[in-house]
Design a protein around this motif. Structure first.
Motif, PDB file in Angstrom:
ATOM      1  N   MET A   1       0.845  -1.198   0.000  1.00 20.62           N
ATOM      2  CA  MET A   1       0.000   0.000   0.000  1.00 20.62           C
ATOM      3  C   MET A   1       0.876   1.241   0.000  1.00 20.62           C
ATOM      4  N   VAL A   2       1.954   1.190   0.784  1.00 22.56           N
ATOM      5  CA  VAL A   2       2.865   2.325   0.870  1.00 22.56           C
ATOM      6  C   VAL A   2       3.594   2.538  -0.450  1.00 22.56           C
ATOM      7  N   THR A   3       4.026   1.438  -1.114  1.00 21.78           N
ATOM      8  CA  THR A   3       4.685   1.566  -2.409  1.00 21.78           C
ATOM      9  C   THR A   3       3.757   2.247  -3.407  1.00 21.78           C
ATOM     10  N   GLY A   4       2.485   1.873  -3.401  1.00 22.99           N
ATOM     11  CA  GLY A   4       1.512   2.518  -4.267  1.00 22.99           C
ATOM     12  C   GLY A   4       1.341   3.986  -3.947  1.00 22.99           C
TER      13      GLY A   4
ATOM     14  N   ARG B   1       8.483   2.968 -13.395  1.00 25.91           N
ATOM     15  CA  ARG B   1       7.813   3.751 -14.431  1.00 25.91           C
ATOM     16  C   ARG B   1       6.519   3.088 -14.879  1.00 25.91           C
ATOM     17  N   GLU B   2       6.513   1.751 -14.909  1.00 25.90           N
ATOM     18  CA  GLU B   2       5.303   1.029 -15.295  1.00 25.90           C
ATOM     19  C   GLU B   2       4.208   1.189 -14.240  1.00 25.90           C
ATOM     20  N   ILE B   3       4.598   1.248 -12.977  1.00 29.68           N
ATOM     21  CA  ILE B   3       3.625   1.514 -11.910  1.00 29.68           C
ATOM     22  C   ILE B   3       3.162   2.968 -11.979  1.00 29.68           C
TER      23      ILE B   3
ATOM     24  N   ASP C   1      -2.581  -3.663  -6.183  1.00 28.34           N
ATOM     25  CA  ASP C   1      -2.654  -5.038  -6.698  1.00 28.34           C
ATOM     26  C   ASP C   1      -1.499  -5.331  -7.643  1.00 28.34           C
ATOM     27  N   GLU C   2      -1.180  -4.371  -8.496  1.00 22.55           N
ATOM     28  CA  GLU C   2      -0.089  -4.563  -9.447  1.00 22.55           C
ATOM     29  C   GLU C   2       1.266  -4.580  -8.734  1.00 22.55           C
ATOM     30  N   VAL C   3       1.414  -3.716  -7.735  1.00 19.96           N
ATOM     31  CA  VAL C   3       2.644  -3.708  -6.947  1.00 19.96           C
ATOM     32  C   VAL C   3       2.829  -5.050  -6.246  1.00 19.96           C
ATOM     33  N   ALA C   4       1.731  -5.584  -5.670  1.00 17.52           N
ATOM     34  CA  ALA C   4       1.794  -6.873  -4.979  1.00 17.52           C
ATOM     35  C   ALA C   4       2.112  -8.000  -5.949  1.00 17.52           C
ATOM     36  N   ARG C   5       1.510  -7.949  -7.150  1.00 22.75           N
ATOM     37  CA  ARG C   5       1.756  -8.996  -8.146  1.00 22.75           C
ATOM     38  C   ARG C   5       3.229  -9.035  -8.524  1.00 22.75           C
TER      39      ARG C   5
END
Length: 264
Positions: free
Chosen positions: A101-104, A131-133, A147-151
């Motif tokens: 959550m923090v990364t997002g 950059r993709e995030i 969700d994408e960060v976790a994946r």
């Protein structure tokens, strides 16, 4: 009343990390509701927030004397609160969590600041995967970013180039930190002992700093509760606090140490 922050569902950048902007939006929303006669509101205000909102209500209480002295703010309820004091930002305590959550959230901060500060180039701030995030920020919501960060199992260290996260945090500190830690209203903090986004130690540091400055603080730690579940688990105590704050009395500080509420 729920605050409508600019840039959420409307054109333009959402100033996720700009506490002055979000505080003004929050205080303006209270003003708008009170001034609308069809609601017949009494005019007394409790500021309530979770996570991002928790930081906003603490900041808004600091901005209120100069920006919204007309509002009768009686108390602040903050759950899952980050520590965004100037000292916490500059020491690195504010950016010590590594939850997805923090990364997002950090990606949202990077997106905002690389578009409002020409000297911050996204190509030098983010890694290739970062950059993709970052590309998702302008077209989707935080939960989808998470969700994408976790994946991808991306911690901040894999999302930002060396030294860049600190540089982001050091940008516009006066806008992205609490304007004051000496507040006129009592504060309620609900802290999840299992919170990996707003780390308990960082929130307790904020609580202790507020207490040391003479604020009235009621702090509860909820065992086994994470960042999101602390909201419902703290609701009963928060409502009792709000009722007491509206009546201007009956709030006993629980600063040293914070009161422990066992998960049932």
């Amino acid at each position: 009343v729920a605050t409508d922050f600019q840039g959420l569902g409307t054109p333009g950048i959402h100033p996720y990390s700009n506490y002055r902007a979000s505080s003004y939006s929050l205080l303006d929303s209270a003003r708008a509701a009170i001034r609308n006669r069809r609601y017949r509101l009494a005019g007394t205000v409790i500021l309530v927030g979770q996570s991002q909102g928790a930081g906003v209500v603490v900041a808004a209480a600091g901005y209120a004397p100069g920006y919204a002295s007309d509002l009768s703010i009686r108390g602040i309820v903050a759950t899952g609160a980050p520590n965004l004091s100037r000292e916490a930002i500059q020491s690195g305590l504010a950016s010590s969590a590594t939850d997805v959550m923090v990364t997002g959230a950090y990606a949202m901060i990077g997106y905002e600041l690389t578009r409002t500060h020409p000297e911050l180039d996204a190509r030098t701030v983010f890694t290739h995967e970062g950059r993709e995030i970052e590309a998702l920020v302008g077209k989707t919501c935080l939960f989808e970013i998470m969700d994408e960060v976790a994946r991808r199992n991306l911690a901040p260290a894999q999302t930002f180039r060396p030294g860049m996260l600190k540089r982001l945090w050091d940008t516009d500190v006066e806008l992205r930190s609490f304007p004051s830690l000496t507040l006129a209203q009592p504060l309620f903090f609900g802290i999840g002992a299992a919170d990996t986004a707003a780390l308990p130690m960082t929130t307790l540091t904020l609580v202790n700093d507020l207490c040391a400055r003479g604020n009235i603080v009621e702090a509860h730690i909820y065992q086994n509760q994470d960042h999101s579940r602390v909201v419902n688990n703290g609701a009963a105590q928060a409502i009792l606090f709000a009722r007491a704050a509206i009546k201007d009395g009956g709030i006993a500080p629980t600063c040293q140490p914070a009161k422990i509420i066992e998960d049932k």
